[in-house]
Design an enzyme around this catalytic site. Structure first.
Site, PDB file in Angstrom:
ATOM      1  N   ASP A  74       0.816  -1.217   0.000  1.00 33.40           N
ATOM      2  CA  ASP A  74       0.000   0.000   0.000  1.00 33.40           C
ATOM      3  C   ASP A  74       0.847   1.264   0.000  1.00 33.40           C
ATOM      4  O   ASP A  74       0.532   2.239  -0.687  1.00 33.40           O
ATOM      5  CB  ASP A  74      -0.914   0.026   1.231  1.00 33.40           C
ATOM      6  CG  ASP A  74      -2.009  -1.022   1.160  1.00 33.40           C
ATOM      7  OD1 ASP A  74      -2.289  -1.522   0.052  1.00 33.40           O
ATOM      8  OD2 ASP A  74      -2.595  -1.339   2.212  1.00 33.40           O
ATOM      9  N   GLU A 105       1.266  -1.348   5.423  1.00 34.67           N
ATOM     10  CA  GLU A 105      -0.078  -1.739   5.033  1.00 34.67           C
ATOM     11  C   GLU A 105      -1.037  -0.712   5.620  1.00 34.67           C
ATOM     12  O   GLU A 105      -0.908  -0.323   6.794  1.00 34.67           O
ATOM     13  CB  GLU A 105      -0.404  -3.142   5.562  1.00 34.67           C
ATOM     14  CG  GLU A 105      -1.764  -3.664   5.167  1.00 34.67           C
ATOM     15  CD  GLU A 105      -1.897  -3.962   3.680  1.00 34.67           C
ATOM     16  OE1 GLU A 105      -3.043  -4.181   3.239  1.00 34.67           O
ATOM     17  OE2 GLU A 105      -0.872  -3.988   2.962  1.00 34.67           O
ATOM     18  N   LYS A 107      -4.924   0.128   6.542  1.00 31.07           N
ATOM     19  CA  LYS A 107      -6.236  -0.457   6.772  1.00 31.07           C
ATOM     20  C   LYS A 107      -7.119   0.512   7.551  1.00 31.07           C
ATOM     21  O   LYS A 107      -6.640   1.483   8.134  1.00 31.07           O
ATOM     22  CB  LYS A 107      -6.115  -1.770   7.556  1.00 31.07           C
ATOM     23  CG  LYS A 107      -5.434  -2.896   6.786  1.00 31.07           C
ATOM     24  CD  LYS A 107      -6.269  -3.343   5.604  1.00 31.07           C
ATOM     25  CE  LYS A 107      -5.670  -4.542   4.908  1.00 31.07           C
ATOM     26  NZ  LYS A 107      -6.423  -4.908   3.682  1.00 31.07           N
TER      27      LYS A 107
END
Length: 242
Positions: A74, A105, A107
């Site tokens: 990401d 990452e 999220k």
């Protein structure tokens, strides 16, 4: 009289701006993939604005000279000075493993599933083969520098755990393999964490989440120094004429 700037206040305003932006995305963007992309872009834009220009920030795959590819990452913080090749195909970037300083990452929430997913991504990058060659300079040649441990982490807006870095968090992170280790993370509305060499965690207060995360991340990047100079000849072996 000396004019002074309240640095803490500036950091807190930056944190509040980011929280407001992400809250608007969560409220008004209902399509999950689009929401995820918008959050990733916000973090890329934010870090790209405040990190020094030597650091590039993008979404990308990481590749090595054997052609092995990581999972999609990401947020990648990388360098182009000594590892100049960043391949872009149909809008997708492929960054040589030698160029990478840190990966994250991104999220919506911090929980067991997302930590294990981020750890899997980290392993897919750290397992790649990295090269290092001497660097020629005006006064001679620097020897190849050893490759460093790529920083890996997770960035979320909120946490499913209360407190965010309590027993459940420590059980999940403590079960990760060495290549899966998460060094640093930010849960924007709850706090940030930094893994210490002894396996314990430093954590921030809720009020200083962004200050803690940004300063600790920047310190880690400084401690890494400069990425190794990649062996371009090994990458060029993919060509029939070389």
């Amino acid at each position: 009289m000396t004019n002074k700037v309240n640095m803490k206040e500036l950091f807190l305003e930056m944190q509040q701006d980011m929280l407001m932006k992400l809250s608007l995305i969560r409220k008004h963007v209902t399509h999950a993939p689009t929401k995820g992309n918008a959050v990733e872009f916000s973090w890329i834009e934010f870090l790209g604005t405040y990190l020094p220009n030597r650091y590039c920030v993008d979404t990308a795959f990481i590749v090595d000279h054997t052609g092995t590819r990581s999972d999609q990452i990401d947020l990648v913080i990388y360098d182009q000075q000594y590892s100049p090749f960043v391949f872009c195909h149909a809008g997708v970037k492929y960054i040589p493993a030698e160029s990478v300083y840190a990966i994250f990452e991104v999220k919506q929430t911090l929980n067991k599933q997302h930590i294990e997913y981020a750890a899997k991504k980290a392993k897919s990058v750290r397992a790649l083969k990295r090269t290092s060659v001497p660097i020629v300079h005006a006064g001679g040649t620097y020897p190849p520098r050893p490759v460093f441990d790529i920083v890996a982490g997770i960035i979320t807006t909120s946490s499913d755990w209360k407190p965010p870095f309590g027993k459940s968090f420590q059980e999940v992170t403590g079960a990760l393999e060495p290549l899966q280790r998460l060094n640093i993370g930010c849960t924007l509305d709850s706090g940030s964490f930094l893994l210490q060499p002894d396996g314990t965690f430093d954590t921030s207060s809720k009020e200083e989440t962004w200050i803690f995360f940004f300063i600790k991340l920047f310190t880690q990047l400084q401690n890494l120094g400069t990425v190794p100079a990649m062996d371009i000849d090994l990458y060029s072996q993919a060509l029939d004429s070389i």
